[in-house]
Design an enzyme around this catalytic site. Structure first.
Site, mmCIF file in Angstrom:
data_model
loop_
_atom_site.group_PDB
_atom_site.id
_atom_site.type_symbol
_atom_site.label_atom_id
_atom_site.label_comp_id
_atom_site.label_asym_id
_atom_site.label_seq_id
_atom_site.Cartn_x
_atom_site.Cartn_y
_atom_site.Cartn_z
ATOM 1 C CG ASP A 1 -2.030 0.937 1.119
ATOM 2 O OD1 ASP A 1 -2.514 1.267 -0.159
ATOM 3 O OD2 ASP A 1 -2.661 1.296 2.225
ATOM 4 C CG ASN B 1 -7.888 -2.086 -5.164
ATOM 5 O OD1 ASN B 1 -7.041 -2.520 -4.734
ATOM 6 N ND2 ASN B 1 -8.403 -0.779 -3.968
#
Ligand code: IPE
Ligand code: IPE
Ligand code: MG
Length: 245
Positions: A18, A66
């Site tokens: 991330d 996502n």
């Protein structure tokens, strides 16, 4: 590859990669530039894990959530996956790695799926590190998919419903052939699981660091492994019991 690693070196590392977008924003670059740099970190970490004798590395590349990002970002990511596959699969194969993709692959384009299947076929008999890439993956989807398959098999008379236990569920999950991750690394400063391997992380050691994924390198990996080596894994036992094991 059944027993979990206790102390020493983890057998299976899972990573929530991330911070690509924030890495780019800090440099006034488009988010997509961060994803490009993230691929560089992936290459480094895959190579370093293989060198360190890690048996399996599972990378979270794209979550089921996502898909809701801006269309241009999603399509850039998908194109980058395609390119990375074309560039890297031969080399990974030469180095003896076994590549696997997990997730709801039916949501991906046919071109991407074909490349993924070809990479899995090509490397299926390799005996080096297993590299698992989670794409369009969600932990809840994984468990629901296993439940649906078990229900189908019970309805077809292949299994008895009262024989469905933890090991039956585990055997139908995406990571069925691998031991649970020993160590989870999440970069980028957030301390959450974000619907990654919900079942398999039950007893995983969790390591969170602020480093953004494009900046995550070999030294950071070694810090995480060192953190792991200092943990006493107790699996519900007392410290004394666990130490005597
Ligand atoms: C991780 O980086 C990569 C993917 C989720 C595909 P992010 O894109 O989430 O980066 P941040 O969290 O916005 O910085
Ligand atoms: C988790 O990162 C998914 C991947 C790294 C592929 P996100 O950036 O999507 O997680 P949240 O939304 O901040 O929880
Ligand atoms: Mg993020």
């Amino acid at each position: 590859m059944k027993n979990p690693s206790s102390g020493g070196i983890p057998r299976h590392i899972a990573v929530i990669m991330d911070g690509n977008g924030r890495w780019a924003a800090a440099r006034a670059l488009p988010r997509t530039a961060g994803h490009g740099m993230g691929v560089r970190s992936v290459k480094q970490i895959v190579e370093s894990c293989a060198q360190r004798g890690i048996e399996a590395l599972t990378l979270f590349a794209f979550s089921s959530e996502n898909w809701q990002r801006p269309r241009e970002e999603v399509s850039m990511l998908m194109n980058r996956f395609l390119e990375a596959l074309d560039e890297e699969v031969e080399g990974l194969h030469r180095n003896g790695l076994k590549i696997r993709f997990i997730g709801n692959l039916s949501q991906l384009s046919a071109a991407l799926r074909e490349r993924m299947e070809a990479a899995m076929r090509l490397t299926a008999d390799n005996t080096g590190m297993t590299l698992v890439i989670a794409v369009a993956y969600g932990g809840r989807w994984d468990i629901a998919t296993a439940a649906r398959e078990l229900a189908r098999r019970a309805a077809a008379g292949e299994i008895r419903s009262d024989a469905i236990d933890e090991s039956a569920v585990a055997a139908h999950l995406q990571l069925a052939q691998l031991p649970d991750p020993d160590l989870l690394i999440r970069t980028g400063g957030e301390q959450r699981i974000s619907n990654f391997l919900l079942w398999n992380l039950a007893y995983t050691e969790l390591y969170f660091c602020d480093t953004l994924w494009p900046d995550f390198g070999v030294k950071d990996l070694d810090l995480a492994i060192e953190f792991f080596s200092r943990r006493q894994r107790r699996f519900g036992l007392t410290p004394g019991q666990a130490g005597a094991r």
